[in-house]
Design a protein around this motif. Structure first.
Motif, PDB file in Angstrom:
ATOM      1  N   HIS A  21       0.815  -1.213   0.000  1.00 49.84           N
ATOM      2  CA  HIS A  21       0.000   0.000   0.000  1.00 49.84           C
ATOM      3  C   HIS A  21       0.848   1.263   0.000  1.00 49.84           C
ATOM      4  CE1 HIS A  21      -3.546  -2.365   0.075  1.00 49.84           C
ATOM      5  NE2 HIS A  21      -3.136  -3.013   1.147  1.00 49.84           N
ATOM      6  N   ILE A  22       2.003   1.182  -0.628  1.00 50.84           N
ATOM      7  CA  ILE A  22       2.795   2.366  -0.938  1.00 50.84           C
ATOM      8  C   ILE A  22       2.466   2.763  -2.370  1.00 50.84           C
ATOM      9  CG2 ILE A  22       5.125   3.243  -1.352  1.00 50.84           C
ATOM     10  CD1 ILE A  22       6.082   1.456   0.919  1.00 50.84           C
ATOM     11  N   SER A  47      -7.728  -1.160  -3.200  1.00 52.94           N
ATOM     12  CA  SER A  47      -8.753  -1.479  -2.202  1.00 52.94           C
ATOM     13  C   SER A  47      -8.605  -0.644  -0.938  1.00 52.94           C
ATOM     14  CB  SER A  47      -8.695  -2.969  -1.848  1.00 52.94           C
ATOM     15  OG  SER A  47      -7.415  -3.298  -1.318  1.00 52.94           O
ATOM     16  N   CYS A  48      -7.410  -0.083  -0.725  1.00 57.02           N
ATOM     17  CA  CYS A  48      -7.179   0.738   0.473  1.00 57.02           C
ATOM     18  C   CYS A  48      -7.659   2.173   0.281  1.00 57.02           C
ATOM     19  CB  CYS A  48      -5.695   0.733   0.846  1.00 57.02           C
ATOM     20  SG  CYS A  48      -4.658   1.742  -0.233  1.00 57.02           S
ATOM     21  N   GLY A  49      -8.061   2.524  -0.961  1.00 57.76           N
ATOM     22  CA  GLY A  49      -8.554   3.862  -1.240  1.00 57.76           C
ATOM     23  C   GLY A  49      -7.569   4.774  -1.945  1.00 57.76           C
ATOM     24  N   GLN A  50      -6.306   4.389  -1.989  1.00 59.02           N
ATOM     25  CA  GLN A  50      -5.311   5.180  -2.699  1.00 59.02           C
ATOM     26  C   GLN A  50      -5.298   4.772  -4.178  1.00 59.02           C
ATOM     27  OE1 GLN A  50      -1.526   6.004  -0.169  1.00 59.02           O
ATOM     28  NE2 GLN A  50      -2.006   3.850   0.185  1.00 59.02           N
ATOM     29  N   ARG A  51      -4.522   5.518  -4.950  1.00 63.56           N
ATOM     30  CA  ARG A  51      -4.322   5.169  -6.352  1.00 63.56           C
ATOM     31  C   ARG A  51      -2.875   4.725  -6.573  1.00 63.56           C
ATOM     32  NH1 ARG A  51      -7.611   6.112 -10.569  1.00 63.56           N
ATOM     33  NH2 ARG A  51      -9.573   7.215 -10.156  1.00 63.56           N
ATOM     34  N   CYS A 103      -1.144   2.013  -5.900  1.00 65.74           N
ATOM     35  CA  CYS A 103      -0.355   1.269  -4.907  1.00 65.74           C
ATOM     36  C   CYS A 103       0.404   0.132  -5.604  1.00 65.74           C
ATOM     37  CB  CYS A 103      -1.252   0.683  -3.827  1.00 65.74           C
ATOM     38  SG  CYS A 103      -1.959   1.896  -2.708  1.00 65.74           S
ATOM     39  N   ILE A 104       1.489  -0.277  -4.989  1.00 67.01           N
ATOM     40  CA  ILE A 104       2.251  -1.410  -5.515  1.00 67.01           C
ATOM     41  C   ILE A 104       1.344  -2.617  -5.730  1.00 67.01           C
ATOM     42  CG2 ILE A 104       3.965  -3.142  -4.836  1.00 67.01           C
ATOM     43  CD1 ILE A 104       5.672  -0.820  -3.738  1.00 67.01           C
ATOM     44  N   HIS A 119      -2.545  -7.331   8.278  1.00 70.32           N
ATOM     45  CA  HIS A 119      -2.702  -8.321   7.204  1.00 70.32           C
ATOM     46  C   HIS A 119      -2.053  -7.877   5.915  1.00 70.32           C
ATOM     47  CE1 HIS A 119      -5.394  -7.878   3.681  1.00 70.32           C
ATOM     48  NE2 HIS A 119      -5.305  -9.184   3.622  1.00 70.32           N
ATOM     49  N   GLY A 120      -1.554  -8.877   5.162  1.00 71.16           N
ATOM     50  CA  GLY A 120      -0.939  -8.574   3.895  1.00 71.16           C
ATOM     51  C   GLY A 120      -1.782  -8.983   2.734  1.00 71.16           C
TER      52      GLY A 120
END
Length: 317
Positions: free
Chosen positions: A167-168, A178-182, A184-185, A316-317
């Motif tokens: 999630h970087i 899915s985390c809300g960012q655009r 992400c790795i 969780h990963g």
């Protein structure tokens, strides 16, 4: 595998995944002496039964009693409180909130320690390598996450999120995560994100992407390049932020074998073309793939039982 009575020096480790549960029994010295696999159950009762019955199967194979088991370690996806042994939001297992350690321990009569599956796998991968060099385990599966081991101990960070490289964000204009960012790795090299981007039916979408890329399909070529670019970014983040020596790559995508490893190495080399600094790090030489069928995750879970859990939540990963 060793059989016959082995005395009270056995630890058991389980890797509970969305489809299978891998269990091993190990000696105090870390030698695997028995192994079993079973389909993972769904829901609280089935997950507890997986733990209990796996331990019982291994004990029966070794000819020992459950009372001869020193500890049971469980690696499981989801949000894991390593102090209480409670698992939260393990969606693929149908678990919302489960006191896995307490319920399993009560049934087995032996201590049960629960750990995040990726962190457990990192510990097992380090043990299998057999050296004390700092390393990271990069899990490329449905999602993307890493576990970091330094001097044989899981490094968690101040709040347990060390290794959450998935999630970087590396592309602010990229796909929504899915985390809300655009960008992400995980949107680049996570199996779930790649399958959604591919959008074609098939049991093994990422393998289909590689096969289609080999045939010149333009969309497949783009997604295969995304995978390599995302995994290479994860390797760079891990080395540059923690200065670990080796990145061991595991997870479901490693079933692609050299096709995966070679594509990541090529991306690392290409990224370093115009950077003397990156070339000096030799990142392409510092990655290795975990062999198919490796017991790293279950072994790491067994080794988790050696150490008292720390007071934080492992994500969780």
């Amino acid at each position: 595998m060793q059989t016959g009575r082995v005395g009270r020096s056995v630890r058991v480790g389980l890797d509970i995944g969305g489809t299978k549960t891998d269990a091993v029994a190990v000696t105090e010295g870390g030698e695997i002496i028995a192994r079993s696999r079973r389909m993972s159950g769904y829901g609280d009762e089935a997950v507890v039964a997986d733990v209990v019955e796996s331990v019982q199967e291994l004990c029966a194979e070794l000819g020992i009693s459950v009372s001869d088991v020193t500890s049971v370690g469980v690696g499981i996806p989801g949000l894991v409180d390593t102090v209480s042994g409670r698992v939260l939001h393990a969606v693929n297992l149908g678990v919302e909130s489960l006191d896995l350690a307490g319920r399993s321990s009560a049934l087995l009569g032996t201590p049960v320690i629960v750990e995040n599956d990726v962190k457990a796998a990192a510990l097992g991968a380090a043990a299998l390598r057999g050296d004390a060099v700092s390393m990271a385990y990069l899990n490329l599966g449905t999602g993307v996450a890493a576990g970091i081991v330094i001097d044989g101990v899981i490094w968690r960070g101040s709040r347990g999120t060390a290794g959450e490289v998935g999630h970087i964000s590396v592309d602010p204009n990229g796909r929504v995560c899915s985390c809300g960012q655009r960008g992400c790795i995980e949107t680049l090299c996570g199996g779930g994100a790649l399958a959604r981007a591919w959008g074609r039916p098939g049991a093994l979408p990422v393998r289909d992407i590689f096969d289609a890329a080999d045939q010149g399909d333009s969309e497949a070529l783009r997604l295969r390049a995304d995978l390599a670019r995302g995994a290479a970014a994860a390797v760079r983040v891990l080395v540059l932020s923690v200065d670990i020596e080796t990145v061991v790559i595991g997870g479901g995508l490693t079933s692609l074998g050299d096709r995966l490893g070679d594509s990541i190495r090529s991306a690392l080399i290409a990224d370093a073309t115009d950077s003397p600094f990156l070339r000096s790090l030799h990142l392409d030489e510092r990655i290795e793939l975990l062999p198919p069928g490796s017991p790293a995750a279950a072994l790491g879970a067994a080794l988790v039982g050696v150490h008292a859990p720390q007071e934080e939540i492992a994500t969780h990963g």
